[in-house]
Structures are given as C-alpha cells and as structure tokens.
Motif scaffolding. Structure first.
Motif, PDB file in Angstrom:
ATOM      1  N   ALA A 144      -5.128  35.116 -27.421  1.00 53.09           N
ATOM      2  CA  ALA A 144      -4.283  33.923 -27.524  1.00 53.09           C
ATOM      3  C   ALA A 144      -5.075  32.809 -28.190  1.00 53.09           C
ATOM      4  N   SER A 145      -4.416  32.031 -29.021  1.00 50.05           N
ATOM      5  CA  SER A 145      -5.036  30.889 -29.702  1.00 50.05           C
ATOM      6  C   SER A 145      -6.318  31.263 -30.428  1.00 50.05           C
ATOM      7  N   GLY A 146      -6.301  32.445 -31.053  1.00 50.78           N
ATOM      8  CA  GLY A 146      -7.437  32.862 -31.862  1.00 50.78           C
ATOM      9  C   GLY A 146      -8.648  33.353 -31.105  1.00 50.78           C
ATOM     10  N   GLN A 147      -8.488  33.622 -29.796  1.00 49.09           N
ATOM     11  CA  GLN A 147      -9.635  34.128 -29.030  1.00 49.09           C
ATOM     12  C   GLN A 147      -9.193  35.136 -27.979  1.00 49.09           C
ATOM     13  N   TYR A 148     -10.144  35.932 -27.545  1.00 50.34           N
ATOM     14  CA  TYR A 148      -9.868  36.906 -26.496  1.00 50.34           C
ATOM     15  C   TYR A 148      -9.759  36.197 -25.160  1.00 50.34           C
ATOM     16  N   ALA A 149      -8.958  36.773 -24.280  1.00 47.78           N
ATOM     17  CA  ALA A 149      -8.721  36.159 -22.978  1.00 47.78           C
ATOM     18  C   ALA A 149      -8.512  37.261 -21.946  1.00 47.78           C
ATOM     19  N   SER A 150      -8.434  36.868 -20.685  1.00 45.62           N
ATOM     20  CA  SER A 150      -8.101  37.814 -19.627  1.00 45.62           C
ATOM     21  C   SER A 150      -7.200  37.104 -18.618  1.00 45.62           C
ATOM     22  N   LEU A 151      -6.587  37.894 -17.772  1.00 42.58           N
ATOM     23  CA  LEU A 151      -5.710  37.336 -16.746  1.00 42.58           C
ATOM     24  C   LEU A 151      -6.518  36.533 -15.747  1.00 42.58           C
ATOM     25  N   ASN A 152      -5.902  35.464 -15.219  1.00 38.75           N
ATOM     26  CA  ASN A 152      -6.540  34.684 -14.191  1.00 38.75           C
ATOM     27  C   ASN A 152      -5.597  34.637 -12.999  1.00 38.75           C
ATOM     28  N   PRO A 153      -5.902  35.368 -11.933  1.00 35.15           N
ATOM     29  CA  PRO A 153      -4.969  35.482 -10.797  1.00 35.15           C
ATOM     30  C   PRO A 153      -4.552  34.152 -10.179  1.00 35.15           C
TER      31      PRO A 153
ATOM     32  N   PRO B 172      -5.528  61.314 -32.205  1.00 35.85           N
ATOM     33  CA  PRO B 172      -6.573  60.370 -31.782  1.00 35.85           C
ATOM     34  C   PRO B 172      -6.032  59.154 -31.037  1.00 35.85           C
ATOM     35  N   VAL B 173      -6.652  58.863 -29.896  1.00 32.02           N
ATOM     36  CA  VAL B 173      -6.383  57.658 -29.112  1.00 32.02           C
ATOM     37  C   VAL B 173      -7.729  57.161 -28.574  1.00 32.02           C
ATOM     38  N   VAL B 174      -7.740  55.956 -28.031  1.00 33.94           N
ATOM     39  CA  VAL B 174      -8.975  55.372 -27.507  1.00 33.94           C
ATOM     40  C   VAL B 174      -9.149  55.771 -26.049  1.00 33.94           C
ATOM     41  N   ALA B 175     -10.267  56.425 -25.746  1.00 30.06           N
ATOM     42  CA  ALA B 175     -10.582  56.798 -24.365  1.00 30.06           C
ATOM     43  C   ALA B 175     -10.722  55.546 -23.517  1.00 30.06           C
ATOM     44  N   GLY B 176     -10.231  55.597 -22.287  1.00 29.58           N
ATOM     45  CA  GLY B 176     -10.354  54.484 -21.362  1.00 29.58           C
ATOM     46  C   GLY B 176      -9.325  53.390 -21.539  1.00 29.58           C
ATOM     47  N   ALA B 177      -8.454  53.516 -22.544  1.00 27.54           N
ATOM     48  CA  ALA B 177      -7.402  52.507 -22.736  1.00 27.54           C
ATOM     49  C   ALA B 177      -6.446  52.542 -21.554  1.00 27.54           C
ATOM     50  N   LEU B 178      -5.825  51.398 -21.259  1.00 30.73           N
ATOM     51  CA  LEU B 178      -4.875  51.338 -20.149  1.00 30.73           C
ATOM     52  C   LEU B 178      -3.652  52.200 -20.420  1.00 30.73           C
ATOM     53  N   VAL B 179      -3.233  52.221 -21.679  1.00 33.22           N
ATOM     54  CA  VAL B 179      -2.079  53.022 -22.089  1.00 33.22           C
ATOM     55  C   VAL B 179      -2.420  53.704 -23.401  1.00 33.22           C
TER      56      VAL B 179
ATOM     57  N   GLY C  54      -5.452  48.896 -14.394  1.00 29.42           N
ATOM     58  CA  GLY C  54      -6.525  48.050 -14.894  1.00 29.42           C
ATOM     59  C   GLY C  54      -5.965  46.783 -15.476  1.00 29.42           C
ATOM     60  N   GLU C  55      -6.872  45.889 -15.870  1.00 32.70           N
ATOM     61  CA  GLU C  55      -6.485  44.614 -16.454  1.00 32.70           C
ATOM     62  C   GLU C  55      -6.562  44.705 -17.978  1.00 32.70           C
ATOM     63  N   PRO C  56      -5.533  44.209 -18.674  1.00 32.99           N
ATOM     64  CA  PRO C  56      -5.521  44.303 -20.133  1.00 32.99           C
ATOM     65  C   PRO C  56      -6.429  43.277 -20.806  1.00 32.99           C
ATOM     66  N   LEU C  57      -6.873  43.614 -21.998  1.00 34.20           N
ATOM     67  CA  LEU C  57      -7.537  42.663 -22.881  1.00 34.20           C
ATOM     68  C   LEU C  57      -6.433  41.850 -23.547  1.00 34.20           C
ATOM     69  N   LEU C  58      -6.567  40.535 -23.551  1.00 32.43           N
ATOM     70  CA  LEU C  58      -5.549  39.657 -24.114  1.00 32.43           C
ATOM     71  C   LEU C  58      -6.115  38.870 -25.295  1.00 32.43           C
TER      72      LEU C  58
ATOM     73  N   SER D 264      -3.116  52.482 -28.481  1.00 36.13           N
ATOM     74  CA  SER D 264      -3.987  52.416 -27.306  1.00 36.13           C
ATOM     75  C   SER D 264      -4.051  50.966 -26.872  1.00 36.13           C
ATOM     76  N   ILE D 265      -3.474  50.661 -25.703  1.00 35.34           N
ATOM     77  CA  ILE D 265      -3.506  49.297 -25.169  1.00 35.34           C
ATOM     78  C   ILE D 265      -4.846  49.136 -24.447  1.00 35.34           C
ATOM     79  N   LEU D 266      -5.673  48.226 -24.965  1.00 31.44           N
ATOM     80  CA  LEU D 266      -7.048  48.124 -24.492  1.00 31.44           C
ATOM     81  C   LEU D 266      -7.173  47.413 -23.151  1.00 31.44           C
ATOM     82  N   ALA D 267      -8.159  47.874 -22.373  1.00 31.97           N
ATOM     83  CA  ALA D 267      -8.536  47.238 -21.111  1.00 31.97           C
ATOM     84  C   ALA D 267      -9.488  46.088 -21.407  1.00 31.97           C
ATOM     85  N   LYS D 268      -9.603  45.145 -20.466  1.00 33.98           N
ATOM     86  CA  LYS D 268     -10.454  43.968 -20.690  1.00 33.98           C
ATOM     87  C   LYS D 268     -11.902  44.353 -20.991  1.00 33.98           C
ATOM     88  N   GLU D 269     -12.334  45.517 -20.521  1.00 38.71           N
ATOM     89  CA  GLU D 269     -13.711  45.966 -20.762  1.00 38.71           C
ATOM     90  C   GLU D 269     -13.906  46.519 -22.179  1.00 38.71           C
ATOM     91  N   GLN D 270     -12.859  46.586 -22.968  1.00 39.44           N
ATOM     92  CA  GLN D 270     -12.943  47.220 -24.288  1.00 39.44           C
ATOM     93  C   GLN D 270     -12.967  46.214 -25.442  1.00 39.44           C
TER      94      GLN D 270
END
Length: 158
Positions: free
Chosen positions: A144-153, A101-108, A138-142, A69-75
């Motif tokens: 990097a460098s030991g912390q969560y991140a999100s895309l920045n357009p 079993p999979v995670v509901a609301g996941a992007l994939v 949707g936008e994925p949860l990312l 389950s590829i998580l969305a940024k909200e997850q």
C-alpha cells in the motif's frame, strides 16, 4: 490528471502481493503482481492484469495457463526478487504442483487455464479458470502507498 497522480491515488488501495507464474516448454517464469482478484464463484474465475511490456505477458499468451501464488508476510524477499528489486544470480526453485510452477510456502497457490484475454489500455487482463487451489493459514504480505505492509490486529474490528 497526470499518470503519476493516478498511480499515487491507486496506491492507496491496499492489496495482497502475488507471484504470477507460467511454464513454456519446461522453462518456468514469474513476476510479482498485485493486479489479481476473484471474479466469480460459479463458475470459479479469477483475473490477473499484466502490463504490455512484461515478458510474462507473451509467455502466458503462449502457454494458455498461469499460476498465482499469494505470498505470506515472510516472503518479502521473493516478492522483491520477482519485481526486479534485487539481483540474484541463481535461478529460483519453484515448487511444482501437478507439473506447474508455483511458489513454495505461499498462502495460496492457484493453477489456472486462461478462459479469456481482454486488452485494457497498457495492460492485458486474463480471466482464468482455477484447475487446482491449495490454501494454508498465515498472514499475507501486503502492499500500500508504494511500500510493503502487514496486518495490524489492533485496527481490526469485529
């Protein structure tokens, strides 16, 4: 080079965040992982990498199937839960797709049959053949460098 230096270097590679799940005799299990990648389009194959100390390793070896389950940024909370970063008393309510079993609301959501298992250092790599794939926008949860991140357009170029 020591293992900490190597880990820090590898942390510079930004990844998506997944929950790897499996089902053994009706008991659902999951773990957060970023060791996931597409391997081949024809035939369709993906790979996951699971550490030798992870409980999920033996469970996938037993079930011969896994979900990604590829998580969305909200997850973020779901990622932290399956990474053991937060303690939660109640059991997680997986979405069940075709009995798996999979995670509901996941992007994939991908349900795979294990095609091959490869021992690689302190991890096992599973090559999986997708039996079912579900995709939503949707936008994925990312991570990097030991912390969560999100895309920045503002940094995306065409």
């Amino acid at each position: 080079m020591d293992s900490r230096e190597f880990r820090n270097a590898m942390g510079k590679f930004a990844t998506g965040v997944t929950v790897i799940s499996t089902d053994v005799d009706g008991d659902y299990h999951g773990m957060t992982a970023n060791g996931f990648m597409s391997i081949s389009l024809d035939p369709a194959l993906v790979a996951i990498s699971i550490g030798e100390r992870a409980q999920t390793l033996k469970l996938i070896q037993e079930s011969k199937r896994f979900g990604v389950s590829i998580l969305a940024k909200e997850q973020l909370d779901i990622s932290k839960r399956f990474a053991g970063q937060v303690n939660v008393e109640e059991s997680f309510q997986f979405d069940v797709s075709n009995g798996f079993p999979v995670v509901a609301g996941a992007l994939v959501q991908i349900i795979c049959r294990v095609e091959q298992e490869i021992q690689a250092g302190d991890h096992t790599i599973f090559l999986g053949h997708p039996e079912q794939v579900y995709v939503k926008d949707g936008e994925p949860l990312l991570f990097a460098s030991g912390q969560y991140a999100s895309l920045n357009p503002q940094y995306v170029t065409s």
